[in-house]
Scaffold this motif. Sequence first.
Motif, PDB file in Angstrom:
ATOM      1  N   TYR A 144       0.834  -1.208   0.000  1.00 51.95           N
ATOM      2  CA  TYR A 144       0.000   0.000   0.000  1.00 51.95           C
ATOM      3  C   TYR A 144       0.866   1.255   0.000  1.00 51.95           C
ATOM      4  N   VAL A 145       1.872   1.281   0.889  1.00 54.64           N
ATOM      5  CA  VAL A 145       2.740   2.459   0.990  1.00 54.64           C
ATOM      6  C   VAL A 145       3.507   2.666  -0.323  1.00 54.64           C
ATOM      7  N   THR A 146       3.923   1.558  -0.955  1.00 55.41           N
ATOM      8  CA  THR A 146       4.630   1.683  -2.238  1.00 55.41           C
ATOM      9  C   THR A 146       3.700   2.273  -3.291  1.00 55.41           C
ATOM     10  N   ARG A 147       2.425   1.832  -3.248  1.00 56.73           N
ATOM     11  CA  ARG A 147       1.460   2.377  -4.208  1.00 56.73           C
ATOM     12  C   ARG A 147       1.311   3.887  -4.012  1.00 56.73           C
ATOM     13  N   VAL A 148       1.206   4.289  -2.731  1.00 55.18           N
ATOM     14  CA  VAL A 148       1.092   5.731  -2.438  1.00 55.18           C
ATOM     15  C   VAL A 148       2.321   6.465  -2.981  1.00 55.18           C
ATOM     16  N   LYS A 149       3.496   5.835  -2.765  1.00 53.56           N
ATOM     17  CA  LYS A 149       4.751   6.473  -3.213  1.00 53.56           C
ATOM     18  C   LYS A 149       4.731   6.663  -4.733  1.00 53.56           C
ATOM     19  N   TRP A 150       4.270   5.653  -5.447  1.00 60.77           N
ATOM     20  CA  TRP A 150       4.259   5.748  -6.912  1.00 60.77           C
ATOM     21  C   TRP A 150       3.242   6.766  -7.406  1.00 60.77           C
ATOM     22  N   ILE A 151       2.096   6.797  -6.716  1.00 59.07           N
ATOM     23  CA  ILE A 151       1.079   7.794  -7.110  1.00 59.07           C
ATOM     24  C   ILE A 151       1.668   9.183  -6.954  1.00 59.07           C
ATOM     25  N   LEU A 152       2.349   9.403  -5.807  1.00 60.15           N
ATOM     26  CA  LEU A 152       2.949  10.723  -5.566  1.00 60.15           C
ATOM     27  C   LEU A 152       4.055  11.003  -6.585  1.00 60.15           C
ATOM     28  N   LEU A 153       4.887   9.995  -6.851  1.00 57.39           N
ATOM     29  CA  LEU A 153       6.016  10.202  -7.769  1.00 57.39           C
ATOM     30  C   LEU A 153       5.545  10.466  -9.196  1.00 57.39           C
ATOM     31  N   LEU A 154       4.483   9.744  -9.616  1.00 59.73           N
ATOM     32  CA  LEU A 154       3.985   9.941 -10.982  1.00 59.73           C
ATOM     33  C   LEU A 154       3.133  11.199 -11.062  1.00 59.73           C
ATOM     34  N   GLY A 155       2.467  11.522  -9.935  1.00 64.39           N
ATOM     35  CA  GLY A 155       1.619  12.725  -9.912  1.00 64.39           C
ATOM     36  C   GLY A 155       2.448  13.989  -9.985  1.00 64.39           C
ATOM     37  N   LEU A 156       3.661  13.927  -9.445  1.00 64.30           N
ATOM     38  CA  LEU A 156       4.501  15.130  -9.389  1.00 64.30           C
ATOM     39  C   LEU A 156       4.822  15.697 -10.785  1.00 64.30           C
ATOM     40  N   PRO A 157       5.300  14.863 -11.737  1.00 58.97           N
ATOM     41  CA  PRO A 157       5.563  15.445 -13.070  1.00 58.97           C
ATOM     42  C   PRO A 157       4.311  16.019 -13.724  1.00 58.97           C
ATOM     43  N   VAL A 158       3.166  15.333 -13.534  1.00 61.63           N
ATOM     44  CA  VAL A 158       1.917  15.850 -14.115  1.00 61.63           C
ATOM     45  C   VAL A 158       1.598  17.212 -13.483  1.00 61.63           C
ATOM     46  N   ALA A 159       1.722  17.259 -12.135  1.00 52.58           N
ATOM     47  CA  ALA A 159       1.464  18.518 -11.429  1.00 52.58           C
ATOM     48  C   ALA A 159       2.448  19.586 -11.893  1.00 52.58           C
ATOM     49  N   MET A 160       3.707  19.173 -12.120  1.00 51.45           N
ATOM     50  CA  MET A 160       4.729  20.147 -12.549  1.00 51.45           C
ATOM     51  C   MET A 160       4.400  20.724 -13.918  1.00 51.45           C
ATOM     52  N   ILE A 161       3.874  19.872 -14.809  1.00 47.98           N
ATOM     53  CA  ILE A 161       3.500  20.366 -16.143  1.00 47.98           C
ATOM     54  C   ILE A 161       2.373  21.395 -15.993  1.00 47.98           C
ATOM     55  N   LEU A 162       1.375  21.050 -15.166  1.00 48.96           N
ATOM     56  CA  LEU A 162       0.254  21.974 -14.962  1.00 48.96           C
ATOM     57  C   LEU A 162       0.737  23.272 -14.316  1.00 48.96           C
TER      58      LEU A 162
END
Length: 448
Positions: free
Chosen positions: A177-195
């Motif tokens: 579960y924690v790894t999933r959260v980590k990946w969501i955050l890690l993948l979400g960051l570039p998307v957020a950075m583009i926005l």
Amino acid sequence: MKQLFKQTRWRLTIWYAGMMGGILSLCGLGVYEAIDHAHRVTVDQELKSVAGTLHDSLEPVLISPGKLEPAATRLLPDLCLVNTSCYHPATSHHHTVDAITEGSYYMRLYDVSGRLIAVAGLFPPSLPFTPIQQQWITVKDNKGQNYRQISFILQTQTNQNWGYLQVGRNLQDFEAYVTRVKWILLLGLPVAMILIGLAAWWLAGLAMKPIYQSYQQIQQFTADAAHELRTPLAATRATIESILMLPKISETETKDTLTTLGKQNQRLSLLVADLLMLSRMDQQLMQSQSIFSVSVNLNDLVNDVAEELAALALANHIDLTTDIRVKAEILIQGNPEQVYRLISNLVANSIQFTPSLGKVILRLDQTSHHALIQVQDTGIGIPLDEQQHIFDRFYRINSSRSRLSGGFGLGLAICQAITQAHGGTIDVKSEVAKGSLFTLRLPLGKNQ
Ligand code: ADP
């Protein structure tokens, strides 16, 4: 210059996106840490309560150290004693009492010397032996899986040390579960950075817009000022050159030339004085020095302007009248010379742009918070589409028409600057061939 604005916009975007990205990453890290910590605490609490239940139910049935009585095996039907048929360290997977069937728990019982006596639950075969004295420990099996484990000492009914109870839990689901959260955050960051980057580019453009506009205005103003200065300077040079070409010059010619030069000089001085005035007003506005300490009596000022311009009105066959609609004196805080210039500019314009036999009325009134000054004429009027521009610097409606009046197109710009410095407003209502009405609202003085 456009390049510089573009570069600045890029720089602003990078700074903004960088800062936001940094803040967002920190927030993400914080959220991750919080979730991780909360899960660890929950796992420990669960483990403690399961182990506590087992400990409390086992202790009353323990009689002699290191020996499991039938009562204990009854209590834990899935308990598997070492060296019995049910114990297969390689494949061992047991169902056990309720407390440890849920989730991925295992239980180990040791005697005081650390010898394994029995196991229950999902026993991880390759889990290393761990020091029984340590209460909390996280262990890794040879497949790299982590287990959280708690150890308790067990005592017999006669308070002798019986041995140790170890209860552990597989951390696989929690770690997944924690790894999933980590990946969501890690993948979400570039998307957020583009926005964020896009938003930053847009915001930087928005911030640059007024700066770019005022830069363009200054550039336009400088070009217009140079253009206006060139005309009288060229005229002066032409006058001087034509005289220099004459072999001899008479006394009357000298006088005429000097008079022409004098007029051209006066026009130049007027323009320079207007430019200086505007620049001073700009500075005043920038330093927000609009709080004046001097009280200005508008009744006196209106009468002074009317008196001063009476001769000009008479010369143009204009009927100039004042209409003071208040009995008491109207006082405002301000600069008397500037306010005088403001009103006289408006009246002089009205006289200039009103044909002979027309009327100009200078009105003074008061509303609850403002002094109201109106200059109304029956003149040529201002077309609707020009009305928004007449307060711009160097703006003349019809240059051929205005040049006759000798204006530079700075009069109303100065009026607006003075009004703004006094915290007031100026507007115009006009109809072509019918006349114009300029309305000035200036905030009343404190004691009004
Ligand atoms: P100037 O100093 O050249 O008169 P202003 O800034 O005072 O310039 O005025 C700008 C333009 O507004 C003028 O060119 C003129 O055409 C128009 N204008 C100003 N006042 C009046 C008025 N009372 N009636 C008609 N036109 C006016």
